[in-house]
Design an enzyme around this catalytic site. Sequence first.
Site, short mmCIF file in Angstrom:
data_model
loop_
_atom_site.label_atom_id
_atom_site.label_comp_id
_atom_site.label_asym_id
_atom_site.label_seq_id
_atom_site.Cartn_x
_atom_site.Cartn_y
_atom_site.Cartn_z
N ASP A 122 -3.71 1.67 -5.36
CA ASP A 122 -3.37 0.65 -4.09
C ASP A 122 -1.90 -0.24 -4.78
O ASP A 122 -2.76 -0.82 -6.21
CB ASP A 122 -4.36 -0.09 -3.43
CG ASP A 122 -3.57 -0.40 -2.17
OD1 ASP A 122 -2.38 0.00 -1.43
OD2 ASP A 122 -4.03 -0.62 -1.21
N HIS A 123 -0.73 -0.91 -4.50
CA HIS A 123 -0.97 -2.23 -4.73
C HIS A 123 -0.65 -2.39 -6.47
O HIS A 123 -1.08 -3.74 -7.18
CB HIS A 123 -1.02 -3.39 -4.31
CG HIS A 123 -1.01 -3.92 -2.82
ND1 HIS A 123 0.11 -4.17 -2.39
CD2 HIS A 123 -1.63 -3.60 -2.17
CE1 HIS A 123 0.29 -3.92 -0.88
NE2 HIS A 123 -1.27 -3.59 -0.20
N ASP A 138 4.12 -1.80 -6.66
CA ASP A 138 4.41 -2.84 -5.38
C ASP A 138 5.43 -3.85 -6.35
O ASP A 138 4.80 -4.81 -6.90
CB ASP A 138 3.21 -3.65 -4.99
CG ASP A 138 3.46 -4.80 -4.72
OD1 ASP A 138 4.46 -5.51 -4.75
OD2 ASP A 138 1.89 -5.31 -3.71
N HIS A 165 -2.76 -9.29 3.99
CA HIS A 165 -4.25 -8.35 3.83
C HIS A 165 -5.03 -9.79 4.47
O HIS A 165 -4.97 -10.73 3.81
CB HIS A 165 -3.50 -8.09 1.89
CG HIS A 165 -3.17 -7.19 1.59
ND1 HIS A 165 -1.82 -8.08 1.02
CD2 HIS A 165 -3.14 -5.73 1.64
CE1 HIS A 165 -1.64 -6.95 0.72
NE2 HIS A 165 -1.66 -5.30 1.66
N GLY A 166 -6.53 -9.65 3.64
CA GLY A 166 -6.94 -10.35 4.20
C GLY A 166 -7.39 -10.70 5.76
O GLY A 166 -7.19 -10.53 6.74
N GLY A 184 -2.54 -4.63 6.25
CA GLY A 184 -3.91 -5.58 6.27
C GLY A 184 -3.63 -5.11 7.85
O GLY A 184 -3.96 -6.21 8.60
N SER A 211 -6.74 -4.83 8.95
CA SER A 211 -8.01 -5.17 9.21
C SER A 211 -8.11 -6.73 10.10
O SER A 211 -6.87 -7.27 10.08
CB SER A 211 -8.95 -5.04 8.02
OG SER A 211 -9.58 -4.92 7.52
N VAL A 221 -6.86 -0.47 5.43
CA VAL A 221 -7.82 -0.89 5.74
C VAL A 221 -8.45 -1.14 4.52
O VAL A 221 -9.11 0.02 3.99
CB VAL A 221 -8.20 -0.03 6.34
CG1 VAL A 221 -9.54 -1.30 7.43
CG2 VAL A 221 -7.66 0.43 7.81
N THR A 226 -10.45 -5.17 4.44
CA THR A 226 -11.58 -5.87 4.56
C THR A 226 -12.72 -5.85 5.18
O THR A 226 -14.15 -5.60 5.46
CB THR A 226 -10.23 -7.42 4.92
OG1 THR A 226 -9.11 -7.72 4.08
CG2 THR A 226 -11.51 -8.07 4.98
P1 13P Z 1 -6.82 -5.21 4.50
O1 13P Z 1 -7.75 -5.55 3.69
O2 13P Z 1 -6.61 -6.84 5.26
O3 13P Z 1 -7.63 -4.12 5.63
O4 13P Z 1 -5.52 -4.58 4.23
C1 13P Z 1 -5.97 -3.66 3.28
C2 13P Z 1 -4.65 -2.72 2.32
O5 13P Z 1 -3.52 -3.98 3.32
C3 13P Z 1 -4.73 -2.12 2.11
O6 13P Z 1 -3.33 -2.32 0.75
#
Ligand code: 13P
Length: 271
Positions: free
Chosen positions: A77-78, A99, A174-175, A203, A205, A225, A227
């Site tokens: 990821d990212h 990313d 995110h978060g 993001g 969560s 998902v 956080t």
């Molecule tokens: P959250 O931590 O807000 O769920 O986002 C996760 C995310 O987008 C991972 O790439």
Amino acid sequence: MRNQLAEARRERRPLGAFTCYTLDTAAGVLDAAESAGAPVVLLVSDAALRAPAGPRLLTALVAMAQRAAVPAWVQLDHCPDLERIRQALDLGAGGVMADGSRLDDAANLEFTREAVALATPYGAAVEAELGRIEGDEDIDVAAAAGAFTDPAAAEDFVRRTGVDCLAVAIGNVHGSYRHEPRLDWQRLADIADRLPVAVSLHGTSGLPADQLRRAHELGAVKFNVNTELRRAHVGELRRALDEAPASTDVLALTERLRATAAETTGRFLRP
Ligand code: 13P
């Protein structure tokens, strides 16, 4: 994973992607996916891959994904670094997120094209980001929305890079959300209508269930998902240690963490 993303786009079929820092979490995510009969992505954050045990974690998750009773893949990821993208592909990741969102648009385009060239011989999927999804990917900080994705620019970017999936910035972070999440629905619908590839929503969560459903109705098909899984994991760990501070029953602890991850995942598998 490339085929799954194409199918998700074609049939508007949701694909959940869940960040796994530990094997307990991955076991819970896979159990929930198997119970739901849903394909699933195990995300490895770039920071997790950079950690001393990162390559071993990714390798173990690939083995777990391959033996799952549902289609499952590991995605880095990212990642803003082509060498780590190559490393993840060598270790068996079925997808990577390149990313380049901290670069200017021209540099992001060039970086993403290079990532696609790198991933193509592996048959791996590439996701990119256009616009800027703010917030920290590994720790919980309250963030406000960053630069939104422009629909016309997104269409051009996807055509010129050949990515399989695009992460959009439409007010998502995110978060934790610093303000009430207010997603730009019209923008999401415009982007999803224009793009021939899967649209992913990061993001996830902290977004209420009705907003997730709406995002899916308007064309987002991949939902990331992290956080909420982290919070559930640490909360359960804390409870278990508070309940039995002297216990050294790691197996019981592991089982609680697996069950917690499965429960959290289940809530997100069907937006
Ligand atoms: P959250 O931590 O807000 O769920 O986002 C996760 C995310 O987008 C991972 O790439």
